[in-house]
Enzyme design. Structure first.
Site, PDB file in Angstrom:
ATOM      1  N   HIS A 104       0.812  -1.351   0.059  1.00  6.90           N
ATOM      2  CA  HIS A 104       0.115  -0.026  -0.123  1.00  6.90           C
ATOM      3  C   HIS A 104       0.775   1.172  -0.099  1.00  6.90           C
ATOM      4  O   HIS A 104       0.519   2.287  -0.255  1.00  6.90           O
ATOM      5  CB  HIS A 104      -0.995   0.030   1.119  1.00  6.90           C
ATOM      6  CG  HIS A 104      -0.563   0.273   2.410  1.00  6.90           C
ATOM      7  ND1 HIS A 104      -0.148  -0.551   3.366  1.00  6.90           N
ATOM      8  CD2 HIS A 104      -0.205   1.396   3.000  1.00  6.90           C
ATOM      9  CE1 HIS A 104       0.247  -0.154   4.652  1.00  6.90           C
ATOM     10  NE2 HIS A 104       0.375   1.266   4.484  1.00  6.90           N
ATOM     11  N   ASP A 116       0.304  -7.801   1.618  1.00  4.91           N
ATOM     12  CA  ASP A 116       0.684  -6.199   1.704  1.00  4.91           C
ATOM     13  C   ASP A 116       2.201  -6.003   1.788  1.00  4.91           C
ATOM     14  O   ASP A 116       2.753  -5.532   2.629  1.00  4.91           O
ATOM     15  CB  ASP A 116       0.001  -5.443   2.921  1.00  4.91           C
ATOM     16  CG  ASP A 116       0.094  -3.978   2.792  1.00  4.91           C
ATOM     17  OD1 ASP A 116       0.134  -3.279   1.766  1.00  4.91           O
ATOM     18  OD2 ASP A 116       0.080  -3.387   3.807  1.00  4.91           O
ATOM     19  N   GLY A 123       2.962   7.054   7.386  1.00  5.58           N
ATOM     20  CA  GLY A 123       4.410   7.082   6.882  1.00  5.58           C
ATOM     21  C   GLY A 123       5.237   6.078   7.629  1.00  5.58           C
ATOM     22  O   GLY A 123       6.453   5.845   7.179  1.00  5.58           O
ATOM     23  N   SER A 133       4.500   2.918   7.791  1.00  8.09           N
ATOM     24  CA  SER A 133       4.182   1.765   7.011  1.00  8.09           C
ATOM     25  C   SER A 133       5.381   1.247   6.284  1.00  8.09           C
ATOM     26  O   SER A 133       5.915   1.979   5.609  1.00  8.09           O
ATOM     27  CB  SER A 133       3.118   1.731   6.091  1.00  8.09           C
ATOM     28  OG  SER A 133       1.962   1.948   6.745  1.00  8.09           O
ATOM     29  N   LEU A 139      -7.619 -24.139  -3.111  1.00  8.08           N
ATOM     30  CA  LEU A 139      -8.578 -24.864  -2.967  1.00  8.08           C
ATOM     31  C   LEU A 139      -9.738 -24.769  -3.634  1.00  8.08           C
ATOM     32  O   LEU A 139     -10.469 -25.554  -4.396  1.00  8.08           O
ATOM     33  CB  LEU A 139      -8.968 -25.157  -1.462  1.00  8.08           C
ATOM     34  CG  LEU A 139      -8.090 -26.144  -0.522  1.00  8.08           C
ATOM     35  CD1 LEU A 139      -8.649 -26.170   0.548  1.00  8.08           C
ATOM     36  CD2 LEU A 139      -8.101 -27.383  -1.384  1.00  8.08           C
ATOM     37  N   VAL A 145     -12.645 -22.595  -2.907  1.00 11.02           N
ATOM     38  CA  VAL A 145     -14.086 -22.918  -2.027  1.00 11.02           C
ATOM     39  C   VAL A 145     -14.060 -21.530  -1.221  1.00 11.02           C
ATOM     40  O   VAL A 145     -12.992 -21.121  -0.586  1.00 11.02           O
ATOM     41  CB  VAL A 145     -14.080 -24.119  -1.052  1.00 11.02           C
ATOM     42  CG1 VAL A 145     -14.003 -25.517  -1.884  1.00 11.02           C
ATOM     43  CG2 VAL A 145     -12.725 -24.158   0.018  1.00 11.02           C
TER      44      VAL A 145
END
Length: 446
Positions: free
Chosen positions: A84, A114, A190, A192, A254, A256
């Site tokens: 992000h 992320d 900031g 992150s 899978l 599902v």
């Protein structure tokens, strides 16, 4: 009697004297202990800062850009940060502690966790931060976060690990795999992409999110005190290594929908051509064990499936109408639209066959159990429903070796052969998958 009284007075005097002498000694010991703890924090920060970077990104439609953090984890200049932070980037600039500024290359990004990897280059090796084993993180241990909140470079906050295996941020829709480390070390806009460190100066996670009221991304930042979230570094390293090797992440699948219930994970609607259905699973089965591991939480099962090798058989135990049953399910590859990747809808293969294909990469030989180093061709990434390739039952993850006995070496060859046979009513493809090597006839009649 007198002697007894004198002895008591003498004893009391000794106690008072010792106490008066011990007070400054104990105080000094306390100060020494606090100084030792203080020095430990300062040492971690001093050693780590040279490998922590500021990331400044300008998006395609942005004029001012945005600020984030990251850190170098390979001496060649590979940097870990958040998806992000760099999504939709037109320009990415990285700044080091010594003032060095670099234009960064985006190696790869994985929206589902992320995580993103950047690359900068120079002649000399870059400083790096060692990585911890995040499976050994303990609730209550010290945590140190370093980043660039509000553009204030190299801000340090400290706290403890408040919790593990958090997956409560349901308002954050773009992160499919949520297994966060929670910390009360302050994390702000900031920060992150910066590291969350242990007292040894090792990275235990990437700072990613802060809890907002109602878990809503639109809630103002001041409402987020006391609950920051970091992506465990074991998961980050796995993703980062794949992004460096392949430019993308290959995950098991899978096919599902599931939800947590008492006793395990209930299977909800299930498509007839999914790996789960083909392996014998049915709606309302309750999965309670995957390859010998007990699963009670949805995130646990998602992680186990995602990390499974495509093409391998996984042993899944379920409860069906009160009875235990065991199934061997061949794991498929997660389609690119679920993995946060785009599908090339303008290609000849998509328009003519409904197949999204890509080149065979080095990492595929480790990921797909049915491939060998001698194999050549193109990999099927996704199959469009009701298209000719879908009706011919070409599986996702299959290797297409030839068209009408013409060998396929790369994507360009594949597209050119399709174009050359654009008026054909059928094509014969040589395909290798978990079902073995077979010749599949694709009917192109409308």
């Amino acid at each position: 009697m007198r002697k007894s009284i004198d002895f008591c007075i003498l004893l009391l005097s000794i106690v008072v004297l010792v106490s008066s002498c011990a007070q400054p000694i104990d105080q000094q010991r306390d100060l020494d202990l606090l100084a030792s703890i203080e020095n430990a924090f300062v040492s971690v920060v001093t050693r780590s800062k040279p490998a922590i970077v500021g990331v400044r990104v300008r998006g395609i439609e942005e004029s001012e850009g945005r600020v984030g953090s990251g850190f170098i984890f390979r001496k060649e200049g590979y940097i870990l940060t958040n998806h992000h932070v760099i999504y939709d980037a037109r320009d990415i600039a990285v700044t080091l502690l010594d003032g060095g500024r670099f234009e960064a290359e985006l190696v790869g990004t994985d929206p589902n966790t992320d995580v993103a990897v950047l690359k900068i280059a120079r002649d000399e090796a870059f400083p790096v931060i060692p990585l911890a084993d995040s499976s050994r993180v303990r609730v209550g241990q010290f945590a140190i976060a370093i980043g660039n909140p509000f553009g204030l470079d190299y801000t340090v906050t400290t706290g403890i690990v408040s919790g593990k295996s958090r997956s409560i941020l349901r308002g954050i829709s773009f992160i499919r795999y949520q297994d966060f480390i929670q910390t009360d070390a302050w994390i702000n806009t900031g920060s992150s992409g910066g590291p969350l460190l242990n007292i040894h100066g090792e990275v235990i996670g990437i700072n990613a999110l802060i809890r907002r009221l109602n878990n809503n991304e639109d809630t103002p930042a001041p409402a987020m005190a006391g609950a920051g979230f970091a992506i465990p570094i074991n998961l980050v390293k796995t993703v980062g290594d794949q992004l460096i090797a392949n430019g993308r992440v290959i995950r098991g699948y899978l096919g599902v929908s599931m939800r947590e219930v008492r006793g395990g994970i209930r299977v909800r609607p299930i498509g007839r051509d999914t790996p789960a259905y083909l392996g014998g699973l049915r709606r309302n089965d309750i999965i309670f064990e995957y390859n010998g591991d007990r699963v009670d939480r949805l995130v646990e099962l998602q992680m186990l499936v995602a990390q499974s090798q495509v093409g391998e058989r996984s042993v899944i135990r379920v409860l069906r109408q009160g009875h235990e049953r065991t199934f061997n399910v061949t794991i498929g590859e997660m389609p690119p639209e679920y993995a946060g990747q785009s599908v090339e809808i303008e290609s000849v293969s998509w328009k003519k066959l409904g197949l999204a294909i890509r080149k065979l990469e080095a990492g595929d030989f480790q990921r797909y159990t049915y491939l060998t180093d001698e194999d050549r061709g193109v990999i099927v990434e996704t199959v469009k429903e009701q298209a000719p390739g879908y009706k011919a039952r070409i599986p996702i993850g299959a290797l297409i070796i030839a068209i009408n006995d013409h060998t396929i070496t790369d994507v360009r060859t594949f597209e050119a052969l399709l174009q050359a046979n654009q008026n054909a009513e059928e094509l014969i493809l040589d395909v290798k998958s978990s079902h073995g090597t077979e010749r599949i006839t694709v009917n192109l009649r409308k």
